[in-house]
Scaffold this active site. Structure first.
Site, PDB file in Angstrom:
ATOM      1  N   LYS A  44       0.839  -1.206   0.000  1.00 34.59           N
ATOM      2  CA  LYS A  44       0.000   0.000   0.000  1.00 34.59           C
ATOM      3  C   LYS A  44       0.874   1.257   0.000  1.00 34.59           C
ATOM      4  O   LYS A  44       0.670   2.165  -0.797  1.00 34.59           O
ATOM      5  CB  LYS A  44      -0.941   0.004   1.229  1.00 34.59           C
ATOM      6  CG  LYS A  44      -1.843  -1.219   1.316  1.00 34.59           C
ATOM      7  CD  LYS A  44      -2.776  -1.159   2.521  1.00 34.59           C
ATOM      8  CE  LYS A  44      -2.091  -1.189   3.866  1.00 34.59           C
ATOM      9  NZ  LYS A  44      -1.377  -2.453   4.170  1.00 34.59           N
ATOM     10  N   ARG A 119     -10.013   0.844   8.484  1.00 33.53           N
ATOM     11  CA  ARG A 119      -9.580  -0.515   8.802  1.00 33.53           C
ATOM     12  C   ARG A 119     -10.646  -1.287   9.568  1.00 33.53           C
ATOM     13  O   ARG A 119     -10.423  -2.442   9.925  1.00 33.53           O
ATOM     14  CB  ARG A 119      -8.348  -0.434   9.677  1.00 33.53           C
ATOM     15  CG  ARG A 119      -7.080  -0.874   9.010  1.00 33.53           C
ATOM     16  CD  ARG A 119      -5.955  -0.444   9.928  1.00 33.53           C
ATOM     17  NE  ARG A 119      -4.803  -1.235   9.817  1.00 33.53           N
ATOM     18  CZ  ARG A 119      -3.668  -0.795   9.258  1.00 33.53           C
ATOM     19  NH1 ARG A 119      -3.606   0.383   8.708  1.00 33.53           N
ATOM     20  NH2 ARG A 119      -2.615  -1.571   9.271  1.00 33.53           N
ATOM     21  N   ARG A 191      11.191  -1.976  10.888  1.00 33.24           N
ATOM     22  CA  ARG A 191      10.113  -1.434  11.718  1.00 33.24           C
ATOM     23  C   ARG A 191       9.890  -2.328  12.941  1.00 33.24           C
ATOM     24  O   ARG A 191      10.005  -3.541  12.846  1.00 33.24           O
ATOM     25  CB  ARG A 191       8.821  -1.357  10.885  1.00 33.24           C
ATOM     26  CG  ARG A 191       8.391   0.062  10.626  1.00 33.24           C
ATOM     27  CD  ARG A 191       7.308   0.169   9.614  1.00 33.24           C
ATOM     28  NE  ARG A 191       6.063  -0.487   9.986  1.00 33.24           N
ATOM     29  CZ  ARG A 191       4.948  -0.418   9.266  1.00 33.24           C
ATOM     30  NH1 ARG A 191       4.935   0.296   8.148  1.00 33.24           N
ATOM     31  NH2 ARG A 191       3.852  -1.041   9.644  1.00 33.24           N
ATOM     32  N   ARG A 202      -0.766  -9.118  13.189  1.00 30.71           N
ATOM     33  CA  ARG A 202      -1.289  -8.119  12.237  1.00 30.71           C
ATOM     34  C   ARG A 202      -2.126  -8.812  11.168  1.00 30.71           C
ATOM     35  O   ARG A 202      -3.156  -8.293  10.731  1.00 30.71           O
ATOM     36  CB  ARG A 202      -0.136  -7.336  11.603  1.00 30.71           C
ATOM     37  CG  ARG A 202       0.465  -6.337  12.578  1.00 30.71           C
ATOM     38  CD  ARG A 202       1.860  -5.910  12.166  1.00 30.71           C
ATOM     39  NE  ARG A 202       1.895  -5.117  10.974  1.00 30.71           N
ATOM     40  CZ  ARG A 202       2.994  -4.952  10.234  1.00 30.71           C
ATOM     41  NH1 ARG A 202       4.130  -5.548  10.560  1.00 30.71           N
ATOM     42  NH2 ARG A 202       2.948  -4.190   9.161  1.00 30.71           N
TER      43      ARG A 202
END
Ligand code: AP5
Ligand code: MG
Length: 252
Positions: A44, A119, A191, A202
């Protein structure tokens, strides 16, 4: 979408639009309000950076906004940090308020590319409400579809520039010099949430809480599916083709 002169706001005003040649009408009639949907690591952010250059509308990433807040130690950042570290969603109320404020900024008045928002169904309804108050609606929700095994490979190898957030991948898109951003020479880091256990969570959160948005946007007739397993340049070409088709169909 805006191309020059006094910008148009709200729903098309047919009386004024018909006074212009077709090419100019195309510029005046509507904003380009895009959503990039997809699992973590689908690409994305990679695509949003490219599309922002194509369409001259801001790329708004809720993940990036939250990471800036964490870095600056704001109240929002302090609250969001624990959810992000665990790979859970930050509560809807906080996110909706943050995005609402951002969408009122001048640069978002003619369109936007949202990455990572909405989301949840709750967030999608809040966005619809805000847009309808502005006389707008979502132009398209672009689902970048990638299977879980590929997500794991992508996130395990992702490296991010500490300064500008540019994305790299140790195998798929390596920097010219290991550990250094090609664009500004800054350090590349992994990250915090690209840890294997957090990646699993996730993905679970995506399937449970975010994937219901596919039906939600399908019902609105704005869902468009993109095969995210192809290389980044091909995915980009596909998205541009989808947007060009939408423009022909809907004259925005
Ligand atoms: P966020 O930052 O949005 O993370 P995410 O959705 O998990 O997505 P990523 O940024 O990890 O992946 P991406 O799809 O952008 O892929 P990328 O382009 O980097 O959110 C982080 C956290 O913030 C959430 O977990 C949550 O806690 C919180 N949050 C954010 N928004 C929220 C919201 N609305 N509500 C509640 N909480 C929220 O690409 C990944 C890698 O793959 C890179 O290395 C890239 O080089 C590579 N790659 C990209 N495309 C390709 C390709 N086509 N082929 C091969 N490799 C590719
Ligand atoms: Mg991202």
């Amino acid at each position: 979408m805006w191309c020059g002169g006094a910008p148009h706001r709200g729903p098309p005003d047919q009386s004024s639009v018909t006074a212009f040649p077709a090419s100019i009408q195309w510029c005046l009639v509507s904003e380009l309000d895009l959503i990039l949907l997809g699992p973590p690591g689908a690409g994305k952010g990679t695509q949003a950076q490219r599309l922002q250059e194509d369409f001259q509308v801001p790329f708004i990433s809720t993940g990036d906004m939250l990471r800036s807040n964490v870095k600056e130690g704001t109240d929002l950042g302090q609250h969001a940090d624990k959810y992000m570290k665990a790979g859970d969603l930050v509560p809807d109320g906080l996110i909706v308020a943050m995005v609402a404020e951002r969408l009122h900024e001048e640069d978002a008045l003619d369109g936007f590319i949202l990455d990572g928002f909405p989301r949840t169904i709750e967030q999608a309804k809040a966005l619809d409400k805000q847009l309808s108050e502005l006389g707008r609606r979502v132009t398209a929700a672009l689902l970048i579809d990638v299977p879980d095994e590929e997500v794991i490979k992508r996130l395990s190898g992702r490296r991010v520039c500490v300064k500008s957030g540019h994305n790299y991948h140790v195998d798929y898109d390596p920097p010219k010099h290991e550990g250094v951003c090609d664009q500004d020479g800054s350090r590349l880091i992994r990250r915090d949430d690209d840890d294997p256990e957090v990646i699993s969570n996730r993905l679970r959160v995506y399937h449970d809480q975010t994937s219901p948005l596919i039906d939600y946007f399908d019902e609105q007739g704005v869902m468009r599916r993109i095969d995210g397993t192809r290389d980044a340049a091909e995915v980009h070409d596909h998205i541009r083709a989808v947007i060009a088709t939408l423009r022909l169909e809907d004259n925005f």
